[in-house]
Structures are given as structure tokens and as C-alpha cells.
Scaffold this motif. Structure first.
Motif, PDB file in Angstrom:
ATOM      1  N   SER A  82     -39.026  19.210 -15.131  1.00 17.90           N
ATOM      2  CA  SER A  82     -40.077  18.802 -15.966  1.00 17.90           C
ATOM      3  C   SER A  82     -40.665  17.212 -15.581  1.00 17.90           C
ATOM      4  CB  SER A  82     -39.907  18.884 -17.342  1.00 17.90           C
ATOM      5  OG  SER A  82     -38.953  17.888 -17.804  1.00 17.90           O
ATOM      6  N   CYS A  83     -39.781  16.638 -14.643  1.00 16.57           N
ATOM      7  CA  CYS A  83     -40.254  15.301 -14.442  1.00 16.57           C
ATOM      8  C   CYS A  83     -40.181  14.934 -13.049  1.00 16.57           C
ATOM      9  CB  CYS A  83     -39.072  14.330 -15.335  1.00 16.57           C
ATOM     10  SG  CYS A  83     -38.972  14.417 -17.058  1.00 16.57           S
ATOM     11  N   CYS A  90     -39.668  10.482 -15.312  1.00 15.39           N
ATOM     12  CA  CYS A  90     -38.216  10.075 -15.716  1.00 15.39           C
ATOM     13  C   CYS A  90     -37.637   8.954 -15.150  1.00 15.39           C
ATOM     14  CB  CYS A  90     -37.347  11.164 -15.733  1.00 15.39           C
ATOM     15  SG  CYS A  90     -35.412  10.785 -15.952  1.00 15.39           S
ATOM     16  N   CYS A 127     -37.610  17.130 -22.629  1.00 13.09           N
ATOM     17  CA  CYS A 127     -38.077  17.433 -21.505  1.00 13.09           C
ATOM     18  C   CYS A 127     -39.240  18.178 -21.839  1.00 13.09           C
ATOM     19  CB  CYS A 127     -37.211  18.097 -20.754  1.00 13.09           C
ATOM     20  SG  CYS A 127     -35.864  16.683 -20.083  1.00 13.09           S
ATOM     21  N   TYR A 140     -32.748  20.316 -16.189  1.00 11.66           N
ATOM     22  CA  TYR A 140     -33.687  19.997 -17.328  1.00 11.66           C
ATOM     23  C   TYR A 140     -34.690  19.059 -16.950  1.00 11.66           C
ATOM     24  CZ  TYR A 140     -30.894  22.561 -20.611  1.00 11.66           C
ATOM     25  OH  TYR A 140     -30.014  23.655 -21.102  1.00 11.66           O
ATOM     26  N   ILE A 141     -34.161  17.893 -16.550  1.00 12.23           N
ATOM     27  CA  ILE A 141     -34.897  16.890 -16.093  1.00 12.23           C
ATOM     28  C   ILE A 141     -35.926  17.060 -14.814  1.00 12.23           C
ATOM     29  CG2 ILE A 141     -34.956  14.093 -15.208  1.00 12.23           C
ATOM     30  CD1 ILE A 141     -32.489  14.251 -17.146  1.00 12.23           C
TER      31      ILE A 141
END
Length: 167
Positions: A95-96, A7, A69, A91-92
């Protein structure tokens, strides 16, 4: 276990967008500009906000971001306004790897002057530079100081830093 996505965040969406496209090609990954996907899927965001309210619109935005995501092998460009909501950040973060493309104030001003923004937006962005910079630094896993680098030199620096990060 390494996270499946990268991200990219930054204070100039145009700068992050161009770098993200170049990076995704270099790494043979997919690319997703989250704000543009949200705009496309929600079609008329102003009308939605008028009819359904701001809270509903923000929940829809978060729902779309959550789904994005779940993509794999994707470079995401997430605008500051989306990153700065706690649920979206969660959320970010899950997953990132969040990478902040940090610009100096001088370079930011030059880039902003070349963007198609109203004078009032430029003034607000300039006034909030230090606060937003601080928040981006705190929310990122990795900070890439872009200096005056661009193109291949910035890609090379990014790759060097991400290898160190995973090292």
C-alpha cells in the motif's frame, strides 16, 4: 498505478516523526505515527503481553498496522521493529512507497545523543546501526540520503527524488 501512501522509515524515530509531520503538511496529506496509534489503541501493551503472550500482542499490532495501511493519502511513520516483521512488511509494501531517510553514522550519533533514551538503548542502537541500515536499504523503494540537510532543504530533496521515482 501509484500507491496511495508514503511510508517513511529510518533509524531515528524522532527524526522521521518530525520530517513526516512537515512532509504531510507540505503535501496536504494525513500523517500517522503507527507506533503511537498502536500504543493508543492497545492502551497497556505490557499487561496484554503478560496476560495473552507475545504472539498475541504481535498479531494485534499487525492487525492495527494492516488497517492503517488501508488509509489513503497518508504519510506513515513505521518504526524499524514493526517493519522488520515479514507480515507487516507485506502490508506496508502493498500500500505504500517505502522511503528510507538515511542518516550517516555521525549524524545518527548526534541525533541519538539528543534523544531521551537510556544509555543501554543508545549502545544497542549504535551496535546495530550497520545491520539495520542494510535492512532498511533493502526494504525501501527509495533511499533519501539526508546528509546534513534538514527542514526546507530536506523537503525539497525529498520532493525532487519522489518525482524522479514516479517519473
Amino acid at each position: 498505478m501509484p500507491k496511495a501512501n508514503i511510508c517513511l522509515i529510518g533509524l531515528s524515530n524522532q527524526f522521521v516523526d518530525q520530517f513526516g509531520l512537515d512532509l504531510s503538511k507540505k503535501l496536504e496529506m494525513y500523517y500517522a505515527n503507527v507506533a503511537k496509534i498502536i500504543e493508543f489503541e492497545l492502551f497497556d501493551m505490557a499487561k496484554m503481553e503478560d496476560v495473552c503472550g507475545k504472539d498475541y500482542l504481535e498479531r494485534k499490532e499487525s492487525s492495527i498496522l494492516k488497517r492503517i495501511c488501508t488509509y489513503e493519502d497518508t504519510v506513515l511513520n513505521v518504526e524499524y521493529s514493526l517493519l522488520n516483521k515479514d507480515i507487516n512488511y507485506t502490508y506496508i509494501k502493498n500500500s505504500c512507497v517505502i522511503v528510507y531517510l538515511k542518516l550517516s553514522k555521525d549524524r545518527y550519533k548526534k541525533i541519538q545523543d539528543s534523544e531521551n533514551l537510556s544509555d543501554s538503548v543508545k549502545i544497542i542502537n549504535w551496535d546495530l546501526f550497520d545491520d539495520r541500515n542494510f535492512i532498511c536499504e533493502k526494504k525501501s523503494d527509495l533511499i533519501i540520503d539526508c546528509g546534513e540537510l534538514s527542514g526546507k532543504d530536506l523537503l525539497d530533496k525529498f520532493l525532487e527524488e519522489i518525482v524522479k521515482f514516479y517519473g
